[in-house]
Design an enzyme around this catalytic site. Structure first.
Site, PDB file in Angstrom:
ATOM      1  N   ASP A  69     -30.459   2.939 -13.886  1.00 24.32           N
ATOM      2  CA  ASP A  69     -29.679   1.858 -13.280  1.00 24.32           C
ATOM      3  C   ASP A  69     -28.241   2.249 -12.922  1.00 24.32           C
ATOM      4  O   ASP A  69     -27.663   1.715 -11.994  1.00 24.32           O
ATOM      5  CB  ASP A  69     -29.636   0.643 -14.240  1.00 24.32           C
ATOM      6  CG  ASP A  69     -29.154   1.013 -15.636  1.00 24.32           C
ATOM      7  OD1 ASP A  69     -28.826   2.179 -15.876  1.00 24.32           O
ATOM      8  OD2 ASP A  69     -29.114   0.113 -16.503  1.00 24.32           O
ATOM      9  N   HIS A  70     -27.662   3.214 -13.624  1.00 24.47           N
ATOM     10  CA  HIS A  70     -26.238   3.499 -13.422  1.00 24.47           C
ATOM     11  C   HIS A  70     -25.947   4.390 -12.219  1.00 24.47           C
ATOM     12  O   HIS A  70     -24.831   4.418 -11.735  1.00 24.47           O
ATOM     13  CB  HIS A  70     -25.651   4.177 -14.668  1.00 24.47           C
ATOM     14  CG  HIS A  70     -25.317   3.228 -15.783  1.00 24.47           C
ATOM     15  ND1 HIS A  70     -26.244   2.420 -16.385  1.00 24.47           N
ATOM     16  CD2 HIS A  70     -24.133   2.960 -16.396  1.00 24.47           C
ATOM     17  CE1 HIS A  70     -25.655   1.711 -17.332  1.00 24.47           C
ATOM     18  NE2 HIS A  70     -24.372   2.012 -17.360  1.00 24.47           N
ATOM     19  N   ARG A  73     -16.363  -6.128 -17.623  1.00 25.52           N
ATOM     20  CA  ARG A  73     -15.163  -5.289 -17.804  1.00 25.52           C
ATOM     21  C   ARG A  73     -14.322  -5.295 -16.554  1.00 25.52           C
ATOM     22  O   ARG A  73     -14.854  -5.328 -15.456  1.00 25.52           O
ATOM     23  CB  ARG A  73     -15.567  -3.842 -18.076  1.00 25.52           C
ATOM     24  CG  ARG A  73     -16.111  -3.721 -19.439  1.00 25.52           C
ATOM     25  CD  ARG A  73     -16.158  -2.293 -19.945  1.00 25.52           C
ATOM     26  NE  ARG A  73     -16.639  -2.426 -21.298  1.00 25.52           N
ATOM     27  CZ  ARG A  73     -17.583  -1.683 -21.832  1.00 25.52           C
ATOM     28  NH1 ARG A  73     -18.106  -0.693 -21.157  1.00 25.52           N
ATOM     29  NH2 ARG A  73     -17.985  -1.924 -23.057  1.00 25.52           N
ATOM     30  N   SER A  98     -16.731   1.644 -23.466  1.00 29.15           N
ATOM     31  CA  SER A  98     -18.113   2.093 -23.373  1.00 29.15           C
ATOM     32  C   SER A  98     -18.570   2.937 -24.569  1.00 29.15           C
ATOM     33  O   SER A  98     -17.772   3.401 -25.379  1.00 29.15           O
ATOM     34  CB  SER A  98     -18.240   2.880 -22.082  1.00 29.15           C
ATOM     35  OG  SER A  98     -18.955   4.060 -22.263  1.00 29.15           O
ATOM     36  N   ARG A 144     -20.090   5.780 -24.088  1.00 24.78           N
ATOM     37  CA  ARG A 144     -20.363   7.132 -23.565  1.00 24.78           C
ATOM     38  C   ARG A 144     -19.847   8.211 -24.525  1.00 24.78           C
ATOM     39  O   ARG A 144     -18.674   8.262 -24.862  1.00 24.78           O
ATOM     40  CB  ARG A 144     -19.794   7.290 -22.154  1.00 24.78           C
ATOM     41  CG  ARG A 144     -18.302   7.173 -22.063  1.00 24.78           C
ATOM     42  CD  ARG A 144     -17.852   7.094 -20.608  1.00 24.78           C
ATOM     43  NE  ARG A 144     -18.183   5.769 -20.070  1.00 24.78           N
ATOM     44  CZ  ARG A 144     -17.440   5.122 -19.175  1.00 24.78           C
ATOM     45  NH1 ARG A 144     -16.354   5.667 -18.693  1.00 24.78           N
ATOM     46  NH2 ARG A 144     -17.796   3.915 -18.749  1.00 24.78           N
TER      47      ARG A 144
END
Ligand code: MIC
Ligand code: SF4
Length: 734
Positions: A80-81, A427, A623, A625
């Site tokens: 999706d990203h 965000r 995030s 990440r």
């Protein structure tokens, strides 16, 4: 669940919150586990794991280096990203297929190899897919994305983590989580009119601020809960990530049952009903803090710009726009994202757009829609909302993250030009959506976004302000029509969005093209040399917000998420340096030149010199990440010394063998100057004990500062071995 809880109850002798029930029922060892909120590390056995494509690459590369043949738990990966929003859904999706082919091939082949479910590009956004297919009341889900918390809308304990945490669970190790504190939010009254579930969390974010949820679970309760749909509750839980909460959760309700039934899981709903008394807090359960919100009095809110916790009720917003000189003209309204892309969100938004169309007017601002999943998109196509949005002037983007993560080829403004956009996302850090730090990004409910897109200005209040129709007559928009949140004729069934692992996995080969710019196998980090660190330079002393978007930017950089060396060229390029108030400009003490952060880090690395970062409050917010931890490790970082850390980032640093340390006295942050040299007494690293740091100013006497940390025994082992992965490899080869 019941058996484990019996054990825990016989030890604790007190009523439990719902979140406690979910967590403690997943304990690896309910008999002996220490359970003290805010202190103990819980060792848990989650039910499933999920990754999105941007974080899955590094996680799979790590799993591959563990040498295991199969995942021990159910896992899914969601594409999706990486889909960039430009012309519209169909074209964007086919471009993504072409541009990301090697990544999709890698992910799908690795999924097949290790027994993982693969959700193809176009299937939808991870959190929406999890809600539609996998989330269930009482379960425990771990996902490599901070908004995994979305599944709390179906009563699931759902926690966002870095990829390495997922790898541990896949390797069948217990997963550690600091026992969270409990914040209760009691909802009374009922939602109506322009107020939507999003406004509950916008309000809570304003009360608790972006670090107020750190170390806590936000548990909703009270009679108001019953008036909120399951997807509305998911919206509220989703954005709990913006206040740093470990997760957010709602008790089991009839609306959850309805949603489970509508998504082909009536049997799960029946099962939850049979156990309903276990799927809510015990009478008299204690919370560390309690907030009450009256939904009947709650106004729609708009949060931002630049931070999701700056909450303004709509009645005061026009004034705030004027006072703060935020650009009043609205350039773009964007609805969708994992936060607000349910069928209910889309139907309410479409009802407002339809009202405008009936008066002969359309959106003045540009308007985009990202449906949360193919199931929602095709149901909207059948039921007419998509056509309404198109007539209204909207662009339907792919079922993906798109502009929410900076995957947006925005054409209407120039870089550096101040302008305003408003979205139903979660965000709004500076530069996040379009890379332009002058863009003022606001977040609100989809309802408010559509209304403002019609007016074309931020200072428009749809509750009272009038618009002019095609004949020049004034009218007030009708409040969004409330449906029951679910399509009357059920969801459309979709095909060809999912690939399950094959029966025979032995012959599957994982495809990584040699010389790839986007994928790079990992080399283990070196173990600690067992000595105190001496004379470390400060690569950068950051000032103010240092979110993961500042440490490892997304947008165009998402492309390199599988290539550690290439992505390291974005290290800290968005962080503000305390030395000069500038971004990406730091002093290289060996060459005497001012240079970019990654360039200086690489130069130090080439000289064999380790370095530290000094950070402000809530360092690493945002995030999950793990690149934000892997990159500094790769370029020679030894420690990050900050006033405080965001939970996921702190764990990510530990997992990669970097020391996250905090000033025992936060005001010591001011005593350290960017050009000081630092010794860290890491031979003193012991559970619960402070570590001394000696600061050598460029002129003046050295002094000692005490640093705190939250390492436990296992995490100290990671540090000593060089990374969690090294520890894991050691255990498997032993
Ligand atoms: C985000 O919303 O910032 C992301 C992109 O979904 C991240 C995950 C990532 O950076 O890979 C998140 O929230 O964890
Ligand atoms: Fe995707 Fe945005 Fe949700 Fe992150 S917050 S998962 S980028 S839609």
């Amino acid at each position: 669940m019941s058996e484990n809880l019996l054990v825990v109850r016989s030890r604790l002798h007190r009523p439990l919150t719902y979140a406690e029930k979910v967590l403690y029922s997943h304990l690896d060892d309910p008999y002996n586990q220490d359970i003290e909120r805010g202190t103990s590390y819980l060792r848990l056995r989650p039910d499933r794991v999920a990754f999105q494509d941007a974080s899955a690459q590094m996680a799979l590369l790590q799993f591959m280096s563990s040498g295991l043949e199969s995942t021990a738990k159910p896992v899914t990966i969601h594409c999706d990203h990486l889909i960039q929003a430009s012309e519209g859904g169909t074209q964007d999706l086919s471009r993504a297929h072409a541009e990301n082919k090697e990544i999709y091939d890698f992910l799908s082949s690795a999924c097949s190899k290790y027994g993982i479910g693969y959700w193809k590009p176009g299937s939808g956004i991870i959190h929406q897919i999890l809600l539609e297919n996998y989330a269930f009341p009482g379960g425990l889900l771990v996902g490599s994305d901070s908004h995994t918390t979305n599944a709390g809308g179906l009563g699931m304990g759902a926690v966002g983590v870095g990829g390495a945490d997922g790898v541990e669970i896949m390797a069948d190790l217990p997963w550690e989580l600091k026992a969270p504190r409990m914040i209760g939010v009691r909802l009374i009254g009922e939602l109506s009119g322009w107020t939507s579930p999003k406004d509950v969390i916008l309000k809570v974010a304003g009360i608790l601020t972006s670090k107020g949820g750190t170390g806590s679970i936000i548990e909703y309760c009270g009679p108001g809960v019953e008036s909120i749909s399951a997807t509305g509750m998911a919206t509220i839980c989703n954005m709990g990530a913006e206040i740093g909460a470990t997760t957010s959760i709602f008790p089991f309700t009839n609306r959850m049952y309805d949603y489970l039934a509508a998504t082909q899981r009536q049997f799960v709903g029946e099962f939850a009903r049979a156990y309903a008394s276990k799927l809510r807090a015990d009478e008299g359960a204690e919370y560390d803090q309690m907030i009450e919100i009256n939904l009947s009095e709650l106004e729609p809110h708009i949060n931002g710009p630049f931070t999701p916790d700056l909450a303004t009720p709509i009645s005061k917003f026009a004034q705030a726009v004027e006072t703060n000189e935020w650009p009043d003209k609205l350039h773009v309204g964007l609805i969708g994202s994992c936060t607000n892309s349910s069928y209910e969100d889309m139907s309410r938004a479409a009802s407002i757009a339809r009202d405008a169309l009936d008066h002969g007017i359309k959106a003045k601002a540009a308007f985009t829609i990202t449906p949360g999943s193919e199931q929602i998109r095709s149901t909207m196509l059948r039921d007419g909302q998509l056509q309404t949005f198109e007539e209204f002037g909207g662009t339907i983007l792919a079922n993906a993250c798109g502009p929410c993560i900076g995957q947006w080829r925005r054409q209407d403004t120039k870089d550096g030009e101040p302008n305003s956009i408003i979205s139903s996302y979660n965000r709004n850090f500076s530069g996040r959506n379009d890379g332009n730090h002058a863009t003022h990004s606001f977040v609100a409910s989809p309802d408010v976004v559509v209304a403002m897109a019609i007016a074309g200005t931020l200072s428009f209040n749809p509750l009272i302000d009038k618009l002019t129709d095609k004949d020049g007559d004034e009218f007030v928009l009708r409040p969004p029509t409330d449906t029951n949140g679910l399509p009357d004729s059920g969801f459309e069934l979709v095909h060809d969005v999912y690939q399950g692992p094959p029966v025979d996995r032995r012959s599957v080969e994982i495809r990584i093209s040699p010389g790839s710019e986007r994928l790079q196998a990992l080399t283990p980090f070196d173990a600690w040399d067992k000595r105190d660190a001496k004379g470390l330079p400060i690569l950068i002393k950051t000032q103010g917000k240092t979110t993961t978007d500042h440490i490892s930017a997304a947008g165009p950089w998402l492309k390199y998420r599988g290539h550690l060396d290439n992505i390291s060229n974005n290290l800290l390029i968005g962080a503000t340096s305390a030395a000069n108030g500038m971004v990406n400009r730091v002093f290289n003490r060996f060459t005497g030149a001012w240079d970019g952060v990654p360039e200086v880090a690489r130069d130090y690395k080439a000289r064999g010199i380790r370095w530290v970062v000094v950070g402000d409050w809530n360092y690493g917010e945002g995030s999950s990440r793990e690149h934000a931890a892997l990159e500094p490790r790769h370029l020679g970082g030894f420690a990050v010394v900050a006033r405080s850390f965001a939970r996921i980032h702190e764990v990510n640093l530990k997992k990669q063998g970097i020391l996250p340390l905090t000033f025992a006295d936060p005001s010591d942050y001011d005593r350290v100057k960017p050009d000081d040299l630092i010794d860290i007494g890491c031979t003193h690293l012991e559970v619960g004990k402070p570590i001394p740091m000696t600061v050598h100013p460029s002129n003046g006497e050295a002094f000692i500062i005490n640093l705190s940390h939250t390492f436990n025994d296992l995490q100290i082992e990671w540090f000593k071995d060089g990374s969690m992965l090294n520890t894991l490899a050691k255990h498997f080869t032993a």
